[in-house]
Design a protein around this motif. Structure first.
Motif, mmCIF file in Angstrom:
data_model
loop_
_atom_site.group_PDB
_atom_site.id
_atom_site.type_symbol
_atom_site.label_atom_id
_atom_site.label_comp_id
_atom_site.label_asym_id
_atom_site.label_seq_id
_atom_site.Cartn_x
_atom_site.Cartn_y
_atom_site.Cartn_z
ATOM 1 N N GLY A 1 -9.929 27.797 38.747
ATOM 2 C CA GLY A 1 -11.074 27.577 38.981
ATOM 3 C C GLY A 1 -11.142 27.589 40.565
ATOM 4 N N THR A 2 -9.329 27.386 40.649
ATOM 5 C CA THR A 2 -9.910 26.892 42.157
ATOM 6 C C THR A 2 -9.539 28.189 42.793
ATOM 7 N N SER A 3 -8.797 29.424 41.812
ATOM 8 C CA SER A 3 -8.499 30.361 42.802
ATOM 9 C C SER A 3 -9.374 31.330 42.818
ATOM 10 N N LEU A 4 -10.089 31.707 41.691
ATOM 11 C CA LEU A 4 -11.514 32.728 40.867
ATOM 12 C C LEU A 4 -12.741 32.679 42.213
ATOM 13 N N PRO A 5 -13.501 31.613 42.651
ATOM 14 C CA PRO A 5 -14.470 31.776 43.544
ATOM 15 C C PRO A 5 -13.515 32.333 44.144
ATOM 16 N N LEU A 6 -12.563 32.216 44.666
ATOM 17 C CA LEU A 6 -11.824 32.870 46.065
ATOM 18 C C LEU A 6 -12.743 34.501 45.373
ATOM 19 N N PHE A 7 -11.976 34.872 44.766
ATOM 20 C CA PHE A 7 -11.885 36.501 44.094
ATOM 21 C C PHE A 7 -12.772 36.801 44.284
ATOM 22 N N GLY A 8 -14.054 35.680 44.073
ATOM 23 C CA GLY A 8 -16.149 35.806 43.365
ATOM 24 C C GLY A 8 -16.144 36.737 44.960
ATOM 25 N N VAL A 9 -15.612 35.412 46.147
ATOM 26 C CA VAL A 9 -16.295 35.466 47.121
ATOM 27 C C VAL A 9 -15.951 36.905 47.653
ATOM 28 N N LEU A 10 -14.426 37.551 47.336
ATOM 29 C CA LEU A 10 -14.397 38.664 48.378
ATOM 30 C C LEU A 10 -15.200 40.382 46.782
ATOM 31 N N ALA A 11 -15.311 39.686 45.396
ATOM 32 C CA ALA A 11 -16.062 40.987 44.817
ATOM 33 C C ALA A 11 -17.876 40.579 45.567
ATOM 34 N N ASP A 12 -18.137 40.102 46.338
ATOM 35 C CA ASP A 12 -19.491 39.446 46.521
ATOM 36 C C ASP A 12 -19.364 40.711 47.198
ATOM 37 N N LEU A 13 -18.536 40.411 48.557
ATOM 38 C CA LEU A 13 -18.775 41.151 49.607
ATOM 39 C C LEU A 13 -18.047 43.183 49.151
ATOM 40 N N VAL A 14 -17.463 43.345 47.834
ATOM 41 C CA VAL A 14 -17.219 44.600 47.477
ATOM 42 C C VAL A 14 -18.330 44.887 47.538
ATOM 43 N N GLY A 15 -18.783 44.617 46.285
ATOM 44 C CA GLY A 15 -20.416 44.462 45.740
ATOM 45 C C GLY A 15 -21.434 45.014 46.380
ATOM 46 N N ARG A 16 -21.748 44.566 48.117
ATOM 47 C CA ARG A 16 -22.677 44.898 49.145
ATOM 48 C C ARG A 16 -22.299 45.982 49.507
ATOM 49 N N ILE A 17 -20.793 46.342 49.810
ATOM 50 C CA ILE A 17 -20.057 47.626 50.859
ATOM 51 C C ILE A 17 -20.349 49.286 49.640
ATOM 52 N N PRO B 1 -22.471 49.476 46.854
ATOM 53 C CA PRO B 1 -23.442 48.761 45.799
ATOM 54 C C PRO B 1 -23.151 50.536 44.276
ATOM 55 N N GLY B 2 -23.272 49.759 43.480
ATOM 56 C CA GLY B 2 -23.323 50.667 41.974
ATOM 57 C C GLY B 2 -21.907 50.832 41.496
ATOM 58 N N ALA B 3 -21.266 50.839 42.034
ATOM 59 C CA ALA B 3 -18.987 50.158 41.631
ATOM 60 C C ALA B 3 -19.288 49.168 40.485
ATOM 61 N N ASP B 4 -18.246 49.199 40.357
ATOM 62 C CA ASP B 4 -18.090 47.971 39.717
ATOM 63 C C ASP B 4 -16.889 47.221 40.138
ATOM 64 N N GLU C 1 -5.327 48.801 57.189
ATOM 65 C CA GLU C 1 -6.577 49.502 56.923
ATOM 66 C C GLU C 1 -6.985 50.408 56.269
ATOM 67 N N THR C 2 -5.279 51.383 56.101
ATOM 68 C CA THR C 2 -5.982 52.582 54.973
ATOM 69 C C THR C 2 -5.471 51.859 53.359
ATOM 70 N N ALA C 3 -5.539 50.162 53.260
ATOM 71 C CA ALA C 3 -6.100 50.447 51.905
ATOM 72 C C ALA C 3 -7.484 50.160 52.104
ATOM 73 N N LEU C 4 -7.821 49.403 53.133
ATOM 74 C CA LEU C 4 -9.294 48.931 52.670
ATOM 75 C C LEU C 4 -9.971 50.134 52.741
ATOM 76 N N ALA C 5 -10.223 51.343 53.394
ATOM 77 C CA ALA C 5 -10.717 53.159 53.246
ATOM 78 C C ALA C 5 -10.140 53.485 51.651
ATOM 79 N N ALA C 6 -9.079 53.159 50.702
ATOM 80 C CA ALA C 6 -8.835 53.274 49.730
ATOM 81 C C ALA C 6 -10.094 53.032 48.884
ATOM 82 N N HIS C 7 -10.257 51.767 49.128
ATOM 83 C CA HIS C 7 -10.843 50.640 47.770
ATOM 84 C C HIS C 7 -12.093 50.405 48.235
ATOM 85 N N LEU C 8 -12.696 50.477 49.814
ATOM 86 C CA LEU C 8 -13.984 50.517 50.263
ATOM 87 C C LEU C 8 -14.616 51.815 51.055
ATOM 88 N N GLY C 9 -13.787 52.891 50.577
ATOM 89 C CA GLY C 9 -14.300 54.732 51.115
ATOM 90 C C GLY C 9 -13.864 54.566 52.785
#
Length: 192
Positions: A120-136, A138-141, A179-187
């Motif tokens: 419960g302490t670690s999952l909210p941090l992951f939730g922040v990342l997932a929310d941001l990824v969802g905004r980048i 949209p439509g992806a899981d 930067e390469t990892a971010l481009a691979a996952h976020l486009g």
């Protein structure tokens, strides 16, 4: 719990945090923590009936510290891509600057033990990342993409600590790999 009990509990955790920072996870024995806290080797058991409970309390401090750093990093807002980049950099800097704590925080036995609700302490941090990824993306899981990115960040941190990525890339700066990892996952970034 009396004020003295609360003080001793806090002191045991403080000693553990300092010990893991100075000597790593292997130094976190009940006896050593008690010795450095100036109490009998049985005293920690009054507050932490098992070794895992004390380790979980120490790891919880690590998650709190990482959470504070992430919140501070994201406080200025900005576009989601920039925020994910800064969050990722903060994560890597935490992992590389606090290797013992980082290792402790992600020990499977602690996370699965249920002590202090570490999940419960670690999952909210992951939730922040997932929310941001969802905004980048949209439509992806967003959860899956964020999970893959997190796994990539975790791998970068570990391989960097071992010196493997520096050897493989010929660089002493993890930024190009990040930067390469971010481009691979976020486009790719827009305009590139």
């Amino acid at each position: 719990m009396t004020e003295n009990d609360t003080g001793l509990r806090t002191r045991l955790i403080d000693v553990g945090v300092d010990l893991v920072a100075a000597e790593g996870v292997q130094a976190l024995t009940l006896r050593e923590i008690a010795r450095r806290a100036g109490v009998s080797h049985g005293a920690p058991r009054r507050h932490f009936p098992t070794h895992l409970e004390l380790l979980s309390a120490i790891a919880q401090r690590g998650f709190a510290d990482l959470g504070d750093r992430v919140r501070s990093t994201l406080a200025n807002g900005g576009d989601p891509r920039a925020q994910v980049t800064e969050l990722s950099r903060t994560y890597l800097e935490f992992a590389l600057g606090n290797p013992g704590m980082y290792e402790l925080m992600f020990r499977h036995d602690l996370l699965e033990s249920g002590h202090l609700g570490l999940r419960g302490t670690s999952l909210p941090l992951f939730g922040v990342l997932a929310d941001l990824v969802g905004r980048i993306r949209p439509g992806a899981d967003a959860g899956r993409v964020a999970g893959a990115l997190w796994a990539n960040l975790h791998g970068i941190a570990q391989l960097w600590r071992w010196g493997s990525l520096q050897l493989a890339t010929g660089s002493e700066d993890f930024t190009p790999v990040l930067e390469t990892a971010l481009a691979a996952h976020l486009g790719p970034r827009e305009g590139r």
